[in-house]
Design a protein around this motif. Structure first.
Motif, short mmCIF file in Angstrom:
data_model
loop_
_atom_site.label_atom_id
_atom_site.label_comp_id
_atom_site.label_asym_id
_atom_site.label_seq_id
_atom_site.Cartn_x
_atom_site.Cartn_y
_atom_site.Cartn_z
N THR A 124 9.16 11.65 -12.74
CA THR A 124 8.23 12.74 -12.43
C THR A 124 7.93 13.55 -13.69
N CYS A 125 8.93 13.77 -14.53
CA CYS A 125 8.70 14.50 -15.79
C CYS A 125 7.77 13.72 -16.71
N VAL A 126 7.87 12.40 -16.73
CA VAL A 126 6.96 11.59 -17.54
C VAL A 126 5.53 11.78 -17.04
N VAL A 127 5.35 11.78 -15.72
CA VAL A 127 4.01 12.00 -15.15
C VAL A 127 3.50 13.38 -15.56
N VAL A 128 4.37 14.40 -15.51
CA VAL A 128 3.96 15.75 -15.89
C VAL A 128 3.57 15.80 -17.36
N VAL A 129 4.31 15.13 -18.22
CA VAL A 129 3.95 15.11 -19.65
C VAL A 129 2.59 14.44 -19.84
N LEU A 130 2.33 13.36 -19.13
CA LEU A 130 1.02 12.71 -19.22
C LEU A 130 -0.09 13.62 -18.73
N LEU A 169 0.19 9.97 -4.61
CA LEU A 169 0.45 11.33 -4.10
C LEU A 169 1.36 12.12 -5.03
N VAL A 170 2.36 11.49 -5.62
CA VAL A 170 3.23 12.17 -6.57
C VAL A 170 2.42 12.60 -7.79
N SER A 171 1.53 11.73 -8.24
CA SER A 171 0.68 12.07 -9.39
C SER A 171 -0.24 13.23 -9.07
N VAL A 172 -0.84 13.22 -7.89
CA VAL A 172 -1.71 14.33 -7.48
C VAL A 172 -0.91 15.62 -7.37
N ALA A 173 0.30 15.55 -6.83
CA ALA A 173 1.14 16.74 -6.71
C ALA A 173 1.49 17.29 -8.09
N CYS A 174 1.77 16.41 -9.04
CA CYS A 174 2.06 16.86 -10.41
C CYS A 174 0.85 17.53 -11.04
N VAL A 175 -0.33 16.95 -10.84
CA VAL A 175 -1.55 17.56 -11.38
C VAL A 175 -1.78 18.92 -10.73
N ALA A 176 -1.59 19.02 -9.42
CA ALA A 176 -1.80 20.29 -8.72
C ALA A 176 -0.80 21.35 -9.19
N ALA A 177 0.46 20.96 -9.35
CA ALA A 177 1.47 21.91 -9.81
C ALA A 177 1.16 22.37 -11.22
N VAL A 205 0.82 -1.22 0.00
CA VAL A 205 0.00 0.00 0.00
C VAL A 205 0.85 1.27 0.00
N PRO A 206 1.92 1.38 0.81
CA PRO A 206 2.70 2.62 0.80
C PRO A 206 3.27 2.96 -0.58
N PHE A 207 3.70 1.95 -1.34
CA PHE A 207 4.23 2.20 -2.68
C PHE A 207 3.15 2.80 -3.58
N ALA A 208 1.97 2.19 -3.56
CA ALA A 208 0.86 2.70 -4.37
C ALA A 208 0.45 4.10 -3.90
N LEU A 209 0.47 4.33 -2.60
CA LEU A 209 0.11 5.64 -2.06
C LEU A 209 1.09 6.72 -2.49
N VAL A 210 2.39 6.40 -2.48
CA VAL A 210 3.40 7.37 -2.92
C VAL A 210 3.22 7.69 -4.40
N ILE A 211 2.97 6.67 -5.22
CA ILE A 211 2.73 6.89 -6.65
C ILE A 211 1.52 7.80 -6.83
#
Length: 184
Positions: A141-147, A44-52, A36-42
């Motif tokens: 993280t850049c790949v997530v931002v591009v997506l 949260l990073v995705s949400v942070a990228c969307v918010a930024a 669960v922590p691994f999935a949660l970190v993924i």
């Protein structure tokens, strides 16, 4: 074999597959909830990228971008400093007050990312893979931002990629500065 139960490798440096380090050189078997922590970190990073991306895309102006940049850089520097100071607490030295209390506080604030996301419970991870993962974090993280950018442009701007390219460049530039300044 001279390694503790659950450990293997050169100098007993890693836990066996399906086991995670719990401190003191001991490895414990992973449970179902340890993924669960691994999935949660993924997530949260995705949400942070969307918010930024949304904050910069909204056009809050340079002040919002600079405030976010300053906050990100400050947080990165703080975490880096705490990680470095925690090394002092691991040395076998008899410190005096107030340094003893300070090192106790630092110990509470510091964390090991690998222990937090429990990569060993996801699969067998070599030392090289752990190092490569840390180094490539900015690229992932850049790949997530591009997506996120592709999603925003298709949904909100009806596929006008050329017009929205400055936003993508701004977000990736901001991330690069936060990572670069925090690491160096």
């Amino acid at each position: 074999e001279t390694c503790n139960d659950g450990r293997e490798g050169i100098a007993c440096s890693s836990c066996k597959e399906g086991m995670m380090p719990v401190g003191g050189g001991v490895c414990m078997p992973c449970t179902g909830g340890d993924k669960v922590p691994f999935a949660l970190v993924i997530f949260l990073v995705s949400v942070a990228c969307v918010a930024a991306y949304a904050a910069i895309d909204r056009g809050g102006g340079a002040q919002l971008a600079h405030a976010g940049l300053l906050l990100g850089i400050s947080a990165g520097l703080f975490v880096g400093l705490m990680q470095q100071l925690s090394i002092l607490g691991k040395l076998d030295i008899q410190y005096t007050e107030p340094l003893v209390t300070f090192l106790r506080v630092v110990k509470v604030v510091t964390f090991d990312v690998e222990d937090l996301i429990r990569l060993n419970c996801i699969g067998k991870v070599s030392a090289l893979a752990r190092f490569t993962t840390k180094v490539c974090m900015i690229f992932a993280t850049c790949v997530v931002v591009v997506l996120v950018h592709i999603g925003f442009v298709v949904v909100k701007y009806h596929g006008r990629f050329h017009e929205r390219m400055p936003t993508l460049i701004s977000v990736i530039g901001t991330l690069a500065m936060v990572f670069y300044i925090s690491v160096t």
